[in-house]
Design a protein around this motif. Structure first.
Motif, PDB file in Angstrom:
ATOM      1  N   ARG A 184       0.944  -1.211   0.135  1.00 53.74           N
ATOM      2  CA  ARG A 184      -0.102   0.044   0.026  1.00 53.74           C
ATOM      3  C   ARG A 184       0.825   1.350   0.007  1.00 53.74           C
ATOM      4  O   ARG A 184       0.331   2.367   0.850  1.00 53.74           O
ATOM      5  N   ASP A 189      -0.882   4.639  -0.961  1.00 49.30           N
ATOM      6  CA  ASP A 189      -1.989   5.057  -0.018  1.00 49.30           C
ATOM      7  C   ASP A 189      -0.958   5.771   1.317  1.00 49.30           C
ATOM      8  O   ASP A 189      -1.394   6.979   1.648  1.00 49.30           O
ATOM      9  N   ASP A 207      -0.966   7.332  -8.530  1.00 50.81           N
ATOM     10  CA  ASP A 207      -2.201   7.380  -7.868  1.00 50.81           C
ATOM     11  C   ASP A 207      -3.136   6.551  -8.126  1.00 50.81           C
ATOM     12  O   ASP A 207      -4.186   6.196  -6.984  1.00 50.81           O
ATOM     13  N   ALA A 208      -3.404   5.596  -8.965  1.00 47.71           N
ATOM     14  CA  ALA A 208      -4.526   4.779  -9.413  1.00 47.71           C
ATOM     15  C   ALA A 208      -4.306   3.422  -8.437  1.00 47.71           C
ATOM     16  O   ALA A 208      -5.136   2.659  -8.314  1.00 47.71           O
ATOM     17  N   ARG A 249      -3.784   3.634  -5.334  1.00 47.85           N
ATOM     18  CA  ARG A 249      -4.381   4.060  -4.183  1.00 47.85           C
ATOM     19  C   ARG A 249      -5.709   3.019  -3.862  1.00 47.85           C
ATOM     20  O   ARG A 249      -6.565   2.924  -4.914  1.00 47.85           O
ATOM     21  N   THR A 250      -5.999   2.780  -2.876  1.00 48.92           N
ATOM     22  CA  THR A 250      -7.169   1.907  -2.412  1.00 48.92           C
ATOM     23  C   THR A 250      -8.518   2.627  -2.154  1.00 48.92           C
ATOM     24  O   THR A 250      -9.612   2.351  -2.249  1.00 48.92           O
ATOM     25  N   ASP A 251      -8.128   4.138  -1.968  1.00 48.44           N
ATOM     26  CA  ASP A 251      -9.323   4.852  -1.639  1.00 48.44           C
ATOM     27  C   ASP A 251      -9.584   5.910  -2.680  1.00 48.44           C
ATOM     28  O   ASP A 251     -10.534   6.965  -2.369  1.00 48.44           O
ATOM     29  N   VAL A 252      -9.321   5.698  -3.869  1.00 49.47           N
ATOM     30  CA  VAL A 252     -10.071   6.752  -4.945  1.00 49.47           C
ATOM     31  C   VAL A 252     -10.882   6.080  -5.957  1.00 49.47           C
ATOM     32  O   VAL A 252     -10.760   4.491  -5.951  1.00 49.47           O
ATOM     33  N   SER A 276      -9.972   2.850  -8.661  1.00 49.92           N
ATOM     34  CA  SER A 276      -8.818   2.386  -8.187  1.00 49.92           C
ATOM     35  C   SER A 276      -8.411   1.136  -8.965  1.00 49.92           C
ATOM     36  O   SER A 276      -9.136   0.322  -9.118  1.00 49.92           O
ATOM     37  N   GLN A 277      -7.161   0.929  -9.419  1.00 46.83           N
ATOM     38  CA  GLN A 277      -6.583  -0.073 -10.054  1.00 46.83           C
ATOM     39  C   GLN A 277      -5.525  -1.342  -9.206  1.00 46.83           C
ATOM     40  O   GLN A 277      -5.175  -1.716  -9.783  1.00 46.83           O
ATOM     41  N   HIS A 278      -5.903  -0.909  -7.866  1.00 44.82           N
ATOM     42  CA  HIS A 278      -5.078  -1.824  -6.987  1.00 44.82           C
ATOM     43  C   HIS A 278      -5.549  -3.208  -7.126  1.00 44.82           C
ATOM     44  O   HIS A 278      -4.836  -4.101  -7.351  1.00 44.82           O
ATOM     45  N   SER A 318     -12.548  -3.608 -10.879  1.00 45.44           N
ATOM     46  CA  SER A 318     -11.296  -2.729 -10.981  1.00 45.44           C
ATOM     47  C   SER A 318     -10.681  -2.174 -12.176  1.00 45.44           C
ATOM     48  O   SER A 318     -10.950  -0.950 -12.629  1.00 45.44           O
TER      49      SER A 318
END
Length: 349
Positions: A45, A48, A99-100, A102-105, A108-110, A167
């Protein structure tokens, strides 16, 4: 006395700079390490932890339970590909690509990165030579059954796959809903629509439309269409797109489905849609349309992945035209989007 030619590239041209062929091939051959580094950053992460401010590896290490020295080496490598950016003070910054992660956007592509870099897919990619030599998915030879059958026996992988595909698809859903000129009225049938993310985006943006989410029961049972504003505007129908399709639709959308299958299987899906269409209806294929030439395109990488995992393929515009023609459909236009897939529109031939 032997001499070394330093004046050219060895191909008869003079004055051309020497190419570092060994260095370039070394980096390409170590491409699997880039996937591993990307997965490491996603698993820890890192994005994040960089959301609020740049941080050095020394600052990140206690937050991520990692070794600062080893972490710096991984982040420095990822910075060469634009995932992060290192400043002169040794702190790492998020880039738009990073930035993609990140898990909170939104979008997200996480989960997508965690899916594609998971061991199952890495082993399948490592078996690519067998796909090329034996003309069949390496996945099936490694795991003993076709991919989608295997998913049904592995709940953890099934969840990883579903989350990853959600995602992967989320940004595409919004782009398709805004790019294609949907009519003011009519019924949109989302064929193989999974949990209904695309249908959700279409119905939100076009309030005069109604929709049908069509897929197998486990997928539609986890639909995302339960918003108050959509009440009365959609229904779910479980079924097998190889056996049929809901009748009477005005637009049949098939997103990221055909690339999973060889041509003969795709023809069964398309012919079922053709038979179910209302007069004047259209079929929309949302998939990568491979460009000619040597320029990079995400679809060219996905094409190789499809060959190794599911015996599917990405297609050129000519291949789509031929495939749809065999199904009794005629391509009327192909609309590029600001994402990598295009929308191929077809009507009854």
């Amino acid at each position: 006395m032997d001499t070394v030619d330093t004046s050219g590239s060895g191909n008869g041209e003079t004055g051309a700079p020497q190419l570092d062929v060994a260095g370039e091939l070394t980096e390409h051959a170590l491409g699997h390490l880039f996937s591993a580094a990307l997965r490491t950053a996603a698993s820890c992460r890192i994005a994040d932890h960089l959301a609020s401010a740049p941080r050095t590896p020394d600052e990140l290490a206690p937050l991520t339970d990692t070794d600062a020295g080893q972490l710096r080496r991984v982040l420095r490598y990822l910075a060469t590909r634009g995932i992060f950016r290192e400043d002169e003070a040794g702190a790492f910054h998020l880039t738009p690509v990073g930035d993609a992660l990140r898990t909170d956007v939104p979008h997200s592509q996480h989960a997508m990165v965690m899916m594609l870099t998971e061991e199952t897919f890495q082993r399948t990619s490592a078996g690519l030579e067998e796909t090329v030599r034996k003309s069949g998915p390496s996945f099936e030879r490694i795991y003993g059954k076709p991919f989608f059958e295997h998913l049904a026996t592995d709940p953890a992988l099934r969840k990883l796959f579903d989350d990853g595909m959600t995602s992967f698809s989320a940004p595409v859903n919004e782009v398709v809903a805004e790019t294609y000129p949907f009519p003011e009225r009519g019924t949109v049938v989302d064929v193989g629509g999974g949990r209904g993310g695309l249908l959700l985006s279409i119905l939100r943006r076009h309030p005069g439309l109604t929709g049908v989410l069509f897929d197998q029961a486990p997928a539609v049972s986890r639909h995302v269409l339960g918003e108050d504003e959509l009440k009365g505007r959609w229904r779910a129908e479980s079924g097998d797109f190889f056996a049929g399709a809901p009748e009477g639709g005005d637009i049949y959308v098939i997103k990221h489905v055909l690339h999973d299958w060889p041509d003969d299987a795709c023809l069964r899906i398309l012919r079922n849609c053709r038979a179910a269409m209302a007069p004047g209806a259209r079929v929309l294929i949302v998939d990568a349309v491979l460009p000619a030439g040597n320029d990079p395109h995400p679809g060219k990488a996905l094409d190789v992945a499809m060959a190794a995992v599911v015996d599917g393929k990405e297609r050129t515009e000519e291949e789509f035209t031929r495939l749809l023609g065999e199904a009794g459909l005629r391509v009327t236009r192909t609309l590029p989007t600001r994402a990598f897939p295009s929308v191929v529109e077809a009507v009854a031939a």
